[in-house]
Scaffold this motif. Structure first.
Motif, PDB file in Angstrom:
ATOM      1  N   LEU A 388       0.685  -1.101   0.115  1.00 56.73           N
ATOM      2  CA  LEU A 388       0.040   0.214  -0.120  1.00 56.73           C
ATOM      3  C   LEU A 388       0.807   1.152  -0.094  1.00 56.73           C
ATOM      4  O   LEU A 388       0.543   2.360  -0.659  1.00 56.73           O
ATOM      5  CB  LEU A 388      -0.914   0.153   1.298  1.00 56.73           C
ATOM      6  CG  LEU A 388      -2.181  -1.301   1.231  1.00 56.73           C
ATOM      7  CD1 LEU A 388      -2.731  -1.102   2.647  1.00 56.73           C
ATOM      8  CD2 LEU A 388      -2.982  -0.835   0.050  1.00 56.73           C
ATOM      9  N   VAL A 389       1.937   1.212   0.800  1.00 59.73           N
ATOM     10  CA  VAL A 389       2.761   2.382   0.652  1.00 59.73           C
ATOM     11  C   VAL A 389       3.496   2.579  -0.515  1.00 59.73           C
ATOM     12  O   VAL A 389       3.840   3.658  -0.858  1.00 59.73           O
ATOM     13  CB  VAL A 389       3.973   2.466   1.890  1.00 59.73           C
ATOM     14  CG1 VAL A 389       5.048   3.398   1.683  1.00 59.73           C
ATOM     15  CG2 VAL A 389       3.342   2.370   3.278  1.00 59.73           C
ATOM     16  N   GLU A 390       3.856   1.522  -1.119  1.00 61.23           N
ATOM     17  CA  GLU A 390       4.739   1.718  -2.481  1.00 61.23           C
ATOM     18  C   GLU A 390       3.896   1.538  -3.701  1.00 61.23           C
ATOM     19  O   GLU A 390       4.495   1.726  -4.897  1.00 61.23           O
ATOM     20  CB  GLU A 390       5.698   0.310  -2.362  1.00 61.23           C
ATOM     21  CG  GLU A 390       6.808   0.260  -1.153  1.00 61.23           C
ATOM     22  CD  GLU A 390       7.462  -0.928  -1.106  1.00 61.23           C
ATOM     23  OE1 GLU A 390       7.418  -1.734  -1.954  1.00 61.23           O
ATOM     24  OE2 GLU A 390       8.572  -0.960  -0.066  1.00 61.23           O
ATOM     25  N   GLY A 391       2.562   1.229  -3.648  1.00 60.88           N
ATOM     26  CA  GLY A 391       1.779   1.187  -4.829  1.00 60.88           C
ATOM     27  C   GLY A 391       2.178   0.026  -5.580  1.00 60.88           C
ATOM     28  O   GLY A 391       2.069   0.035  -6.657  1.00 60.88           O
ATOM     29  N   THR A 392       2.428  -1.077  -4.944  1.00 61.92           N
ATOM     30  CA  THR A 392       2.622  -2.383  -5.493  1.00 61.92           C
ATOM     31  C   THR A 392       1.746  -3.374  -5.091  1.00 61.92           C
ATOM     32  O   THR A 392       0.681  -3.339  -4.398  1.00 61.92           O
ATOM     33  CB  THR A 392       4.179  -2.817  -5.404  1.00 61.92           C
ATOM     34  OG1 THR A 392       4.372  -2.892  -3.842  1.00 61.92           O
ATOM     35  CG2 THR A 392       5.350  -1.690  -6.006  1.00 61.92           C
ATOM     36  N   VAL A 393       1.894  -4.661  -5.797  1.00 62.10           N
ATOM     37  CA  VAL A 393       1.055  -5.871  -5.260  1.00 62.10           C
ATOM     38  C   VAL A 393       1.853  -6.897  -5.528  1.00 62.10           C
ATOM     39  O   VAL A 393       2.692  -7.222  -6.405  1.00 62.10           O
ATOM     40  CB  VAL A 393      -0.078  -6.155  -6.107  1.00 62.10           C
ATOM     41  CG1 VAL A 393       0.186  -5.997  -7.530  1.00 62.10           C
ATOM     42  CG2 VAL A 393      -0.866  -7.143  -5.614  1.00 62.10           C
ATOM     43  N   THR A 394       1.976  -8.068  -4.422  1.00 63.23           N
ATOM     44  CA  THR A 394       2.765  -9.052  -4.431  1.00 63.23           C
ATOM     45  C   THR A 394       1.925 -10.234  -4.923  1.00 63.23           C
ATOM     46  O   THR A 394       0.816 -10.667  -4.450  1.00 63.23           O
ATOM     47  CB  THR A 394       3.339  -9.498  -2.820  1.00 63.23           C
ATOM     48  OG1 THR A 394       4.032  -8.744  -2.557  1.00 63.23           O
ATOM     49  CG2 THR A 394       4.025 -10.970  -3.079  1.00 63.23           C
ATOM     50  N   ILE A 395       2.373 -10.903  -5.941  1.00 62.66           N
ATOM     51  CA  ILE A 395       1.493 -12.201  -6.771  1.00 62.66           C
ATOM     52  C   ILE A 395       2.095 -13.394  -6.408  1.00 62.66           C
ATOM     53  O   ILE A 395       3.306 -13.666  -6.695  1.00 62.66           O
ATOM     54  CB  ILE A 395       1.453 -11.690  -8.168  1.00 62.66           C
ATOM     55  CG1 ILE A 395       0.811 -10.244  -8.503  1.00 62.66           C
ATOM     56  CG2 ILE A 395       0.785 -12.959  -8.937  1.00 62.66           C
ATOM     57  CD1 ILE A 395       1.026  -9.906  -9.867  1.00 62.66           C
ATOM     58  N   LYS A 396       1.418 -14.234  -5.884  1.00 65.53           N
ATOM     59  CA  LYS A 396       1.863 -15.622  -5.520  1.00 65.53           C
ATOM     60  C   LYS A 396       1.100 -16.699  -6.487  1.00 65.53           C
ATOM     61  O   LYS A 396       0.101 -16.473  -6.791  1.00 65.53           O
ATOM     62  CB  LYS A 396       1.733 -15.918  -3.983  1.00 65.53           C
ATOM     63  CG  LYS A 396       1.993 -17.230  -3.582  1.00 65.53           C
ATOM     64  CD  LYS A 396       1.914 -17.708  -2.190  1.00 65.53           C
ATOM     65  CE  LYS A 396       2.437 -19.132  -1.883  1.00 65.53           C
ATOM     66  NZ  LYS A 396       2.542 -19.361  -0.438  1.00 65.53           N
ATOM     67  N   ASP A 397       1.834 -17.318  -6.921  1.00 67.56           N
ATOM     68  CA  ASP A 397       1.512 -18.370  -8.076  1.00 67.56           C
ATOM     69  C   ASP A 397       1.158 -19.726  -7.142  1.00 67.56           C
ATOM     70  O   ASP A 397       1.837 -20.277  -6.232  1.00 67.56           O
ATOM     71  CB  ASP A 397       2.621 -18.942  -8.938  1.00 67.56           C
ATOM     72  CG  ASP A 397       1.975 -19.780 -10.136  1.00 67.56           C
ATOM     73  OD1 ASP A 397       1.423 -20.789  -9.689  1.00 67.56           O
ATOM     74  OD2 ASP A 397       2.149 -19.523 -11.093  1.00 67.56           O
ATOM     75  N   MET A 398       0.047 -20.065  -7.012  1.00 69.63           N
ATOM     76  CA  MET A 398      -0.626 -21.254  -6.249  1.00 69.63           C
ATOM     77  C   MET A 398      -0.049 -22.371  -6.500  1.00 69.63           C
ATOM     78  O   MET A 398      -0.281 -23.380  -5.714  1.00 69.63           O
ATOM     79  CB  MET A 398      -2.131 -21.228  -5.864  1.00 69.63           C
ATOM     80  CG  MET A 398      -2.501 -19.886  -5.313  1.00 69.63           C
ATOM     81  SD  MET A 398      -2.016 -19.735  -3.454  1.00 69.63           S
ATOM     82  CE  MET A 398      -2.888 -20.939  -2.894  1.00 69.63           C
ATOM     83  N   ASP A 399       0.415 -22.665  -7.880  1.00 66.24           N
ATOM     84  CA  ASP A 399       0.859 -24.112  -8.251  1.00 66.24           C
ATOM     85  C   ASP A 399       2.262 -24.185  -7.886  1.00 66.24           C
ATOM     86  O   ASP A 399       2.934 -25.087  -7.363  1.00 66.24           O
ATOM     87  CB  ASP A 399       0.474 -24.058  -9.618  1.00 66.24           C
ATOM     88  CG  ASP A 399      -1.061 -24.247 -10.155  1.00 66.24           C
ATOM     89  OD1 ASP A 399      -1.833 -24.606  -9.168  1.00 66.24           O
ATOM     90  OD2 ASP A 399      -1.082 -23.970 -11.096  1.00 66.24           O
ATOM     91  N   SER A 400       3.185 -23.097  -8.084  1.00 63.10           N
ATOM     92  CA  SER A 400       4.491 -23.175  -8.179  1.00 63.10           C
ATOM     93  C   SER A 400       4.965 -22.747  -6.713  1.00 63.10           C
ATOM     94  O   SER A 400       6.044 -22.860  -6.248  1.00 63.10           O
ATOM     95  CB  SER A 400       5.253 -22.192  -9.321  1.00 63.10           C
ATOM     96  OG  SER A 400       4.950 -21.086  -9.214  1.00 63.10           O
ATOM     97  N   GLY A 401       4.197 -22.025  -6.206  1.00 62.01           N
ATOM     98  CA  GLY A 401       4.623 -21.159  -4.831  1.00 62.01           C
ATOM     99  C   GLY A 401       5.605 -19.815  -5.190  1.00 62.01           C
ATOM    100  O   GLY A 401       6.036 -19.180  -3.850  1.00 62.01           O
TER     101      GLY A 401
END
Length: 417
Positions: A388-401
């Motif tokens: 929220l501070v940096e204007g980003t989003v962390t994306i996690k792939d649920m198959d590979s981790g």
């Protein structure tokens, strides 16, 4: 106060089971439209007379299985036990024969029969139906069989066997009826089941359709209908199987395949699947020339089939459908002040063609990952304090981790990969 429960033989359908049905319907639309078929929607309720005249008053469906009741004006109404009769009634009322030489129609929907509920067949069950009205030529028979097999393969079935037969026509069938009656009269009828004893008098052809082992054993040497068909019917059947041969379609000749409804003539067929045990039939149909005129319409030929959707779902074991409807994302908001941004991010993802959900309240990482696993999503987008501070989003792939942090603007492309 006691709770109201569902009626026996009727089922609620939640995801993922309902997702399977959506997958089947969407695949059917895709395949059938390639052959020129259009979707028709018909009423669930029809006048009882329609089914008595089409299916046959002496069939088990009419005699034992229909949900029939009088309305407030005393008219006898029936919840449809099958789809073809309603399609014929609709075709006649709309005078489609005067608008086009060939009408190709498909329908989806629930059917109703009062019988013992079993795996793959409830009292409310669902069918996919196709009807080709107009052509008498055997090419129509071959095409609709080939289309059915394409649909079944497209949804992911492979262990399939096509069974085919010819029932002759109104001209040659009486001769076969006489030969069959003579054969049955020589049997010890006391050993036949009650239904077969009744059918011997009302519709001897249906004796061949009996599933009781002793009845099947006693009628194993019954006359074969293909030995009694006229030259026209024999030539029609030979042309159908010849075209199936040329198309590389394997099939098994089944002289006992008569189907359960009286309106069938000439080509009749069934597809069985080896993946679902004793209840192996997943689709069947045939030609019904004369049915439309029997219901008060013009003398128009027709051929069609029906697929039991519950049976198809059993055969699929939900594998193909799960993959086709798997959500692309879940936006997991971990901080209260990130809810609005999460909503906007989810909307941007949807507008790019992706499908998924966003949490409506800030919850723990563990809780949201549990929800993502339950939903079987491909990727989770985490919105926490740092993001929220940096204007980003962390994306996690649920198959590979694997995880990666990207800008908000880059999220749609990253999730789509």
């Amino acid at each position: 106060m006691s709770k109201v429960k569902k009626i026996k033989g009727f089922a609620d359908m939640f995801p993922p089971e309902s997702d399977v049905f959506t997958f089947l319907e969407n695949t059917a639309r895709e395949v059938f439209s390639a052959y020129g078929y259009g979707e028709l929607r018909t009423p669930i309720l029809e006048r009882t007379e329609l089914f008595c005249r089409s299916i046959g008053a002496e069939t088990d469906v009419v005699q034992k299985e229909m949900y029939t009741f009088p309305d407030r004006k005393g008219r006898s109404l029936t919840m449809r036990p099958e789809a073809t009769a309603g399609v014929m009634r609709s075709y006649i009322e709309a005078s489609l024969h005067s608008q086009e030489q060939i009408s190709k129609l498909f329908t989806f929907g629930p059917m109703f029969r009062y019988e013992r509920p079993q795996k793959g067949r409830m009292r409310q069950f669902h069918q996919i139906n196709c009807e080709c009205l107009g052509p008498q030529e055997p090419y129509a028979d071959a095409e609709i069989v080939i289309m059915l097999l394409m649909f079944l393969k497209r949804i992911g079935l492979s262990d399939l066997e096509l069974q085919i037969n010819s029932l002759g026509c109104r001209d040659c069938r009486p001769g076969y009826h006489a030969a069959l009656k003579e054969f049955l009269a020589a049997l010890n009828t006391d050993e036949l089941c009650e239904d077969c004893r009744r059918r011997m008098e009302t519709n001897p052809l249906r004796v061949l359709d009996c599933k009781v082992p002793r009845c099947k054993e006693m009628t194993a040497d019954a006359p074969v209908i293909l030995d009694h068909t006229c030259k026209t019917c024999s030539a029609h059947h030979a042309a159908v199987v010849s075209m199936l041969d040329r198309a590389g379609v394997s099939y098994v000749a089944n002289p006992r395949l008569v189907r359960g409804l009286d309106y069938y003539n000439r080509t009749t067929f069934e597809v069985v699947c080896g993946d679902i045990g004793a209840q192996s039939s997943v689709a069947g149909g045939g030609r019904y020339d004369g049915l439309i005129s029997q219901l008060g319409g013009p003398d128009v030929a027709g051929i069609g089939f029906a697929c039991g959707m519950e049976r198809l779902a059993l055969a699929l074991e939900q594998k193909a459908a799960h993959e086709s409807v798997r959500p692309d994302f879940l936006v997991a908001v971990l901080e209260e002040d990130g809810l609005e941004r999460g909503m906007m991010l989810a909307q941007a993802l949807r507008e790019s063609g992706l499908k998924g959900e966003v949490s409506f309240a800030a919850r723990s990482m563990k809780s949201q990952m549990r929800q993502a696993g339950k939903r079987n999503v491909r990727k989770v987008l985490l919105l926490g304090g740092n993001e929220l501070v940096e204007g980003t989003v962390t994306i996690k792939d649920m198959d590979s981790g694997e995880q990666a942090t990207v800008s908000m603007d880059a999220a749609p492309e990253a999730v789509a990969q």
